[in-house]
Design a protein around this motif. Structure first.
Motif, PDB file in Angstrom:
ATOM      1  N   SER A   1      47.345  11.671  64.400  1.00 15.26           N
ATOM      2  CA  SER A   1      46.608  12.872  65.183  1.00 15.26           C
ATOM      3  C   SER A   1      45.478  12.000  65.985  1.00 15.26           C
ATOM      4  N   CYS A   2      44.827  11.094  65.344  1.00 21.03           N
ATOM      5  CA  CYS A   2      43.791  10.168  66.234  1.00 21.03           C
ATOM      6  C   CYS A   2      44.523   9.567  67.472  1.00 21.03           C
ATOM      7  N   LYS A   3      45.511   8.927  66.963  1.00 18.11           N
ATOM      8  CA  LYS A   3      46.272   8.132  68.034  1.00 18.11           C
ATOM      9  C   LYS A   3      46.853   8.897  69.319  1.00 18.11           C
ATOM     10  N   MET A   4      47.132  10.269  68.932  1.00 17.41           N
ATOM     11  CA  MET A   4      47.517  11.280  70.098  1.00 17.41           C
ATOM     12  C   MET A   4      46.251  11.753  70.817  1.00 17.41           C
ATOM     13  N   LEU A   5      44.849  11.772  70.015  1.00 17.04           N
ATOM     14  CA  LEU A   5      43.882  12.415  70.734  1.00 17.04           C
ATOM     15  C   LEU A   5      43.253  11.150  71.586  1.00 17.04           C
TER      16      LEU A   5
ATOM     17  N   ARG B   1      46.316   8.882  38.918  1.00 13.12           N
ATOM     18  CA  ARG B   1      45.414   7.955  39.940  1.00 13.12           C
ATOM     19  C   ARG B   1      46.647   7.630  41.098  1.00 13.12           C
ATOM     20  N   ILE B   2      47.810   7.162  40.654  1.00 16.39           N
ATOM     21  CA  ILE B   2      48.833   6.870  41.517  1.00 16.39           C
ATOM     22  C   ILE B   2      49.299   7.883  42.350  1.00 16.39           C
ATOM     23  N   THR B   3      49.376   9.159  41.801  1.00 19.29           N
ATOM     24  CA  THR B   3      49.838  10.169  42.357  1.00 19.29           C
ATOM     25  C   THR B   3      48.624  10.799  43.484  1.00 19.29           C
ATOM     26  N   ASN B   4      47.398  10.649  43.176  1.00 21.30           N
ATOM     27  CA  ASN B   4      46.427  11.062  43.998  1.00 21.30           C
ATOM     28  C   ASN B   4      45.950  10.017  45.325  1.00 21.30           C
ATOM     29  N   SER B   5      46.594   8.651  44.888  1.00 21.58           N
ATOM     30  CA  SER B   5      46.549   7.541  45.895  1.00 21.58           C
ATOM     31  C   SER B   5      47.447   8.033  46.990  1.00 21.58           C
ATOM     32  N   ARG B   6      48.713   8.324  46.370  1.00 18.47           N
ATOM     33  CA  ARG B   6      49.824   8.630  47.266  1.00 18.47           C
ATOM     34  C   ARG B   6      49.563   9.766  48.074  1.00 18.47           C
ATOM     35  N   ASN B   7      48.956  10.741  47.708  1.00 17.79           N
ATOM     36  CA  ASN B   7      48.455  12.106  48.284  1.00 17.79           C
ATOM     37  C   ASN B   7      47.590  11.416  49.592  1.00 17.79           C
ATOM     38  N   LYS B   8      46.550  10.608  49.105  1.00 16.16           N
ATOM     39  CA  LYS B   8      45.584  10.273  50.106  1.00 16.16           C
ATOM     40  C   LYS B   8      46.054   9.664  51.228  1.00 16.16           C
ATOM     41  N   ILE B   9      46.808   8.393  50.903  1.00 17.29           N
ATOM     42  CA  ILE B   9      47.583   7.726  51.827  1.00 17.29           C
ATOM     43  C   ILE B   9      48.442   8.523  52.811  1.00 17.29           C
ATOM     44  N   LYS B  10      48.906   9.533  52.338  1.00 17.32           N
ATOM     45  CA  LYS B  10      49.703  10.288  53.048  1.00 17.32           C
ATOM     46  C   LYS B  10      48.728  11.123  54.404  1.00 17.32           C
ATOM     47  N   GLN B  11      47.620  11.639  53.639  1.00 19.84           N
ATOM     48  CA  GLN B  11      46.722  12.274  54.312  1.00 19.84           C
ATOM     49  C   GLN B  11      45.996  11.362  55.538  1.00 19.84           C
ATOM     50  N   VAL B  12      45.731  10.160  55.144  1.00 20.57           N
ATOM     51  CA  VAL B  12      45.249   9.038  56.075  1.00 20.57           C
ATOM     52  C   VAL B  12      46.438   8.874  57.220  1.00 20.57           C
TER      53      VAL B  12
END
Length: 310
Positions: A72-76, A55-66
């Motif tokens: 990306s949103c900031k640039m747009l 779960r910690i590994t998945n959370s880290r991956n999701k946070i990285k994706q967010v």
């Protein structure tokens, strides 16, 4: 190692080594027994640890994706900032227009509601409604040409509103308060007519009657634990929509004065009271004289008797 290095000779070293090996073997046996005894708990703990790690590994991956998505949103958004600002300003303008339309719709209903409040003598609500409507028509809605007739109508009603309030105030000051005297006098007359007594009728005692001055005495309105009308602030006076507005004359007159204050007509009210004071007092004397004379006539008093109803 420290124990073995401090040995005196080889024999002591071997003896110490054997003792340590025996202790290690005993420790391994005890550990194996404990593992056998607590195998289920150990298995559950290991599985739970693996699940938490995943779960910690998945959370880290999701946070990285967010984080990547936010960048990306900031640039747009940075690229379309001017367009978004324009849409935001248009949204504010449309919201303001909707508020103005709702206000116009409510103001159109003011004349009808005003008539209802005046008919039920809810003068404070009527005053608040009228003052608020006129302020809106002469403020934010001043440029609306379609409301010119309504603006003139409500302005005219506002200019004449204080005359109605002053008349009601005079009615309660001079007429309604003195009606209690006449009413009690009539009740005493009816009671005395039922009593067959040839003795002369005594003079009417007016010390306990509600005169305009006694009408505002604290004893008539104060209850244990409450403040009197004289101590009540004008800001605390409110209309009760469920009760008769004229049931309590003191509160009703407070409502009238508060309405006149909202209309900013207190100076005109004071001047009207001063101008009509002598006339109203003469009317009180005239009505009282007529009531006392009629009461004396109904009780069959003779004009030549000592207690004449002068």
């Amino acid at each position: 190692l420290r124990t073995l290095s401090t040995s005196d000779d080889v024999e002591d070293r071997e003896t110490e080594k054997g003792r340590l090996e025996e202790a290690y073997e005993k420790c391994d046996r005890d550990l194996d027994e404990l593992i056998v005894q607590h195998y289920t708990e150990l298995t559950t703990a290991i599985r739970t640890y693996q699940s938490i790690t995943e779960r910690i590994t998945n959370s880290r991956n999701k946070i990285k994706q967010v984080k990547e998505n936010l960048l990306s949103c900031k640039m747009l958004l940075h690229c379309k900032r001017d367009e978004l600002r324009k849409l935001w300003i248009e949204g504010i303008e449309h919201k303001h227009v909707l508020n103005l339309l709702d206000e116009i719709e409510n103001i159109k209903q003011v004349p009808q509601k005003l008539e209802q409040c005046m008919a039920s003598k809810r003068y404070l609500n009527a005053t608040d409604m009228l003052v608020s409507a006129v302020d809106s028509l002469e403020g934010p809605l001043l440029q609306v040409e379609g409301l010119s007739d309504l603006r003139l109508e409500l302005h005219s009603k506002k200019m004449n509103m204080h005359l109605v309030l002053i008349d009601e105030l005079h009615r309660h000051l001079y007429i309604k308060s003195t009606n209690r005297v006449g009413q009690r006098n009539k009740e005493k007359g009816r009671i005395s007519s039922l009593v067959k007594d040839a003795s002369p009728v005594p003079l009417m005692d007016v010390t306990n009657l509600s005169t305009p001055r006694k009408f505002l005495e604290p004893s008539q309105f104060s209850t244990p634990g409450s403040t009197s009308m004289r101590e009540t602030s004008l800001l605390e006076i409110k209309e009760d929509t469920e009760l008769d507005p004229e049931e309590n004359s003191a509160v009703f007159m407070g409502v009238l004065i508060k309405g006149l204050a909202k209309l900013k007509k207190i100076p005109e009210t004071v001047k009207a009271i001063q101008d009509r004071l002598e006339q109203e007092l003469k009317q009180i004397v005239k009505r009282s004289t007529t009531q006392v004379a009629d009461n004396g006539y109904q009780r069959g008093e003779n004009v030549s008797q000592e207690n004449q109803p002068r």
